[in-house]
Design a protein around this motif. Structure first.
Motif, PDB file in Angstrom:
ATOM      1  N   ASN A  13       0.803  -1.224   0.000  1.00 70.20           N
ATOM      2  CA  ASN A  13       0.000   0.000   0.000  1.00 70.20           C
ATOM      3  C   ASN A  13       0.833   1.269   0.000  1.00 70.20           C
ATOM      4  N   ALA A  14       2.071   1.186   0.499  1.00 66.36           N
ATOM      5  CA  ALA A  14       2.922   2.397   0.476  1.00 66.36           C
ATOM      6  C   ALA A  14       3.032   2.858  -0.972  1.00 66.36           C
ATOM      7  N   PHE A  15       2.925   4.191  -1.186  1.00 68.94           N
ATOM      8  CA  PHE A  15       2.980   4.680  -2.569  1.00 68.94           C
ATOM      9  C   PHE A  15       3.492   6.107  -2.603  1.00 68.94           C
ATOM     10  N   PRO A  16       4.791   6.304  -2.307  1.00 69.13           N
ATOM     11  CA  PRO A  16       5.371   7.663  -2.245  1.00 69.13           C
ATOM     12  C   PRO A  16       5.849   8.135  -3.610  1.00 69.13           C
ATOM     13  N   PHE A  17       5.008   7.976  -4.643  1.00 69.27           N
ATOM     14  CA  PHE A  17       5.421   8.340  -5.999  1.00 69.27           C
ATOM     15  C   PHE A  17       4.511   9.425  -6.551  1.00 69.27           C
ATOM     16  N   GLN A  18       5.104  10.325  -7.349  1.00 73.60           N
ATOM     17  CA  GLN A  18       4.300  11.362  -8.014  1.00 73.60           C
ATOM     18  C   GLN A  18       4.684  11.400  -9.493  1.00 73.60           C
ATOM     19  N   GLN A  19       3.680  11.441 -10.343  1.00 73.09           N
ATOM     20  CA  GLN A  19       3.970  11.570 -11.778  1.00 73.09           C
ATOM     21  C   GLN A  19       4.714  12.878 -12.009  1.00 73.09           C
ATOM     22  N   GLY A  20       5.782  12.818 -12.802  1.00 74.93           N
ATOM     23  CA  GLY A  20       6.565  14.022 -13.103  1.00 74.93           C
ATOM     24  C   GLY A  20       7.660  14.312 -12.098  1.00 74.93           C
ATOM     25  N   ALA A  21       7.744  13.511 -11.049  1.00 71.77           N
ATOM     26  CA  ALA A  21       8.733  13.802  -9.993  1.00 71.77           C
ATOM     27  C   ALA A  21       9.856  12.760  -9.984  1.00 71.77           C
ATOM     28  N   GLU A  22      10.905  13.082  -9.225  1.00 76.72           N
ATOM     29  CA  GLU A  22      12.024  12.150  -9.041  1.00 76.72           C
ATOM     30  C   GLU A  22      11.701  11.241  -7.855  1.00 76.72           C
ATOM     31  N   THR A  23      12.221  10.031  -7.904  1.00 77.61           N
ATOM     32  CA  THR A  23      12.083   9.130  -6.755  1.00 77.61           C
ATOM     33  C   THR A  23      13.383   8.369  -6.551  1.00 77.61           C
ATOM     34  N   THR A  24      13.608   7.901  -5.337  1.00 81.40           N
ATOM     35  CA  THR A  24      14.799   7.107  -5.016  1.00 81.40           C
ATOM     36  C   THR A  24      14.338   5.810  -4.373  1.00 81.40           C
ATOM     37  N   ILE A  25      14.852   4.702  -4.871  1.00 81.48           N
ATOM     38  CA  ILE A  25      14.478   3.380  -4.345  1.00 81.48           C
ATOM     39  C   ILE A  25      15.763   2.597  -4.097  1.00 81.48           C
ATOM     40  N   CYS A  26      15.872   1.999  -2.900  1.00 83.54           N
ATOM     41  CA  CYS A  26      17.035   1.157  -2.593  1.00 83.54           C
ATOM     42  C   CYS A  26      16.594  -0.297  -2.480  1.00 83.54           C
ATOM     43  N   PHE A  27      17.367  -1.182  -3.092  1.00 86.21           N
ATOM     44  CA  PHE A  27      17.107  -2.620  -3.014  1.00 86.21           C
ATOM     45  C   PHE A  27      18.275  -3.245  -2.254  1.00 86.21           C
ATOM     46  N   GLU A  28      18.001  -3.720  -1.040  1.00 90.50           N
ATOM     47  CA  GLU A  28      19.046  -4.353  -0.231  1.00 90.50           C
ATOM     48  C   GLU A  28      18.910  -5.861  -0.375  1.00 90.50           C
ATOM     49  N   TYR A  29      19.946  -6.495  -0.885  1.00 91.51           N
ATOM     50  CA  TYR A  29      19.899  -7.925  -1.227  1.00 91.51           C
ATOM     51  C   TYR A  29      20.361  -8.763  -0.037  1.00 91.51           C
ATOM     52  N   GLN A  30      19.440  -9.491   0.548  1.00 87.73           N
ATOM     53  CA  GLN A  30      19.773 -10.410   1.639  1.00 87.73           C
ATOM     54  C   GLN A  30      19.546 -11.845   1.164  1.00 87.73           C
ATOM     55  N   ALA A  31      20.032 -12.826   1.942  1.00 89.68           N
ATOM     56  CA  ALA A  31      20.016 -14.234   1.497  1.00 89.68           C
ATOM     57  C   ALA A  31      18.610 -14.696   1.123  1.00 89.68           C
ATOM     58  N   ASP A  32      17.618 -14.345   1.939  1.00 84.01           N
ATOM     59  CA  ASP A  32      16.278 -14.900   1.655  1.00 84.01           C
ATOM     60  C   ASP A  32      15.240 -13.834   1.328  1.00 84.01           C
ATOM     61  N   HIS A  33      15.676 -12.572   1.259  1.00 84.38           N
ATOM     62  CA  HIS A  33      14.709 -11.521   0.882  1.00 84.38           C
ATOM     63  C   HIS A  33      15.432 -10.295   0.338  1.00 84.38           C
ATOM     64  N   LEU A  34      14.673  -9.484  -0.346  1.00 83.03           N
ATOM     65  CA  LEU A  34      15.122  -8.141  -0.735  1.00 83.03           C
ATOM     66  C   LEU A  34      14.386  -7.166   0.167  1.00 83.03           C
ATOM     67  N   LYS A  35      15.111  -6.226   0.782  1.00 80.86           N
ATOM     68  CA  LYS A  35      14.477  -5.145   1.543  1.00 80.86           C
ATOM     69  C   LYS A  35      14.396  -3.954   0.607  1.00 80.86           C
ATOM     70  N   VAL A  36      13.186  -3.523   0.306  1.00 89.28           N
ATOM     71  CA  VAL A  36      12.966  -2.403  -0.612  1.00 89.28           C
ATOM     72  C   VAL A  36      12.694  -1.153   0.222  1.00 89.28           C
ATOM     73  N   LYS A  37      13.561  -0.135   0.071  1.00 91.85           N
ATOM     74  CA  LYS A  37      13.429   1.097   0.861  1.00 91.85           C
ATOM     75  C   LYS A  37      12.955   2.216  -0.051  1.00 91.85           C
ATOM     76  N   LEU A  38      11.852   2.859   0.342  1.00 90.66           N
ATOM     77  CA  LEU A  38      11.212   3.879  -0.495  1.00 90.66           C
ATOM     78  C   LEU A  38      11.633   5.269  -0.061  1.00 90.66           C
ATOM     79  N   SER A  39      11.320   6.262  -0.906  1.00 90.67           N
ATOM     80  CA  SER A  39      11.823   7.631  -0.657  1.00 90.67           C
ATOM     81  C   SER A  39      11.201   8.274   0.585  1.00 90.67           C
ATOM     82  N   ASP A  40      10.074   7.747   1.058  1.00 87.74           N
ATOM     83  CA  ASP A  40       9.456   8.338   2.270  1.00 87.74           C
ATOM     84  C   ASP A  40       9.907   7.614   3.538  1.00 87.74           C
ATOM     85  N   GLY A  41      10.901   6.750   3.394  1.00 86.33           N
ATOM     86  CA  GLY A  41      11.412   6.040   4.573  1.00 86.33           C
ATOM     87  C   GLY A  41      10.724   4.712   4.827  1.00 86.33           C
ATOM     88  N   LYS A  42       9.580   4.499   4.160  1.00 85.24           N
ATOM     89  CA  LYS A  42       8.890   3.218   4.338  1.00 85.24           C
ATOM     90  C   LYS A  42       9.704   2.126   3.646  1.00 85.24           C
TER      91      LYS A  42
END
Ligand SMILES: CCCO[C@@H]1O[C@H](CO)[C@@H](O[C@@H]2O[C@H](CO)[C@H](O)[C@H](OCc3cn(Cc4ccccc4)nn3)[C@H]2O)[C@H](O)[C@H]1NC(C)=O
Length: 134
Positions: free
Chosen positions: A76-105
């Motif tokens: 449900n988190a959705f910190p995106f706006q059409q026309g705007a910049e966004t930053t997304i981090c993908f942290e690769y762990q052994a059994d999951h990816l932790k996806v970090k969004l621009s609003d800290g979620k």
């Protein structure tokens, strides 16, 4: 719409993060970031939808193994706006990816196929501004 971008000359190893900054087009209905081994094998298909396939302001994640989609995971988190910049981090762990969004979620997505390192990235419907491994 931003044409697809493909990158394969990198290695995201376990315990490390890939940070992507991108510009979302003003008319985007959705965009996608895919990480994995090649175009048939994604450990994650990250697909924020403004208005697409009946989803409004939802992140849909999935895996793809030999071109077969897995089970979708909706966020449900959705910190995106059409026309705007966004930053997304993908942290690769052994059994999951932790996806970090621009609003800290952040949320986790399970690794459904073992992959020592992630070496393949495509971005569709979003313009890459920067790529960095940490
Ligand atoms: C209820 C029965 C129908 O279910 C629907 O079935 C659709 C077709 O399989 C599901 O949509 C697909 O979901 C996949 C993830 O599970 C992918 O998101 C499929 O899109 C792949 C794709 C990438 N691209 C490139 C692209 C992406 C974004 C912007 C510009 C180009 N074009 N198509 C997308 O078409 C859609 O998520 C699914 N909805 C549900 C609620 O399950």
């Amino acid at each position: 719409m931003s044409a697809g971008m493909v990158m394969s000359n990198f290695s995201l190893k376990q315990g490390h993060c890939l940070e992507l900054k991108g510009i979302i087009p003003k008319d985007a209905k959705s965009f996608a970031i895919n990480l994995g081994k090649d175009s048939s094998n994604y450990v994650i298909h990250f697909n924020p939808r403004f208005d697409h396939h009946g989803d409004t302001n939802k992140i849909i994640c999935n895996s793809k193994e030999e071109n077969h989609w897995g089970k979708e995971q909706r966020e449900n988190a959705f910190p995106f706006q059409q026309g705007a910049e966004t930053t997304i981090c993908f942290e690769y762990q052994a059994d999951h990816l932790k996806v970090k969004l621009s609003d800290g979620k952040e949320f986790n997505f399970p690794i459904r196929m073992p992959l020592d390192t992630i070496t393949f990235l495509t971005m569709d419907g979003i313009e890459l501004k920067s790529f960095s491994l940490h």
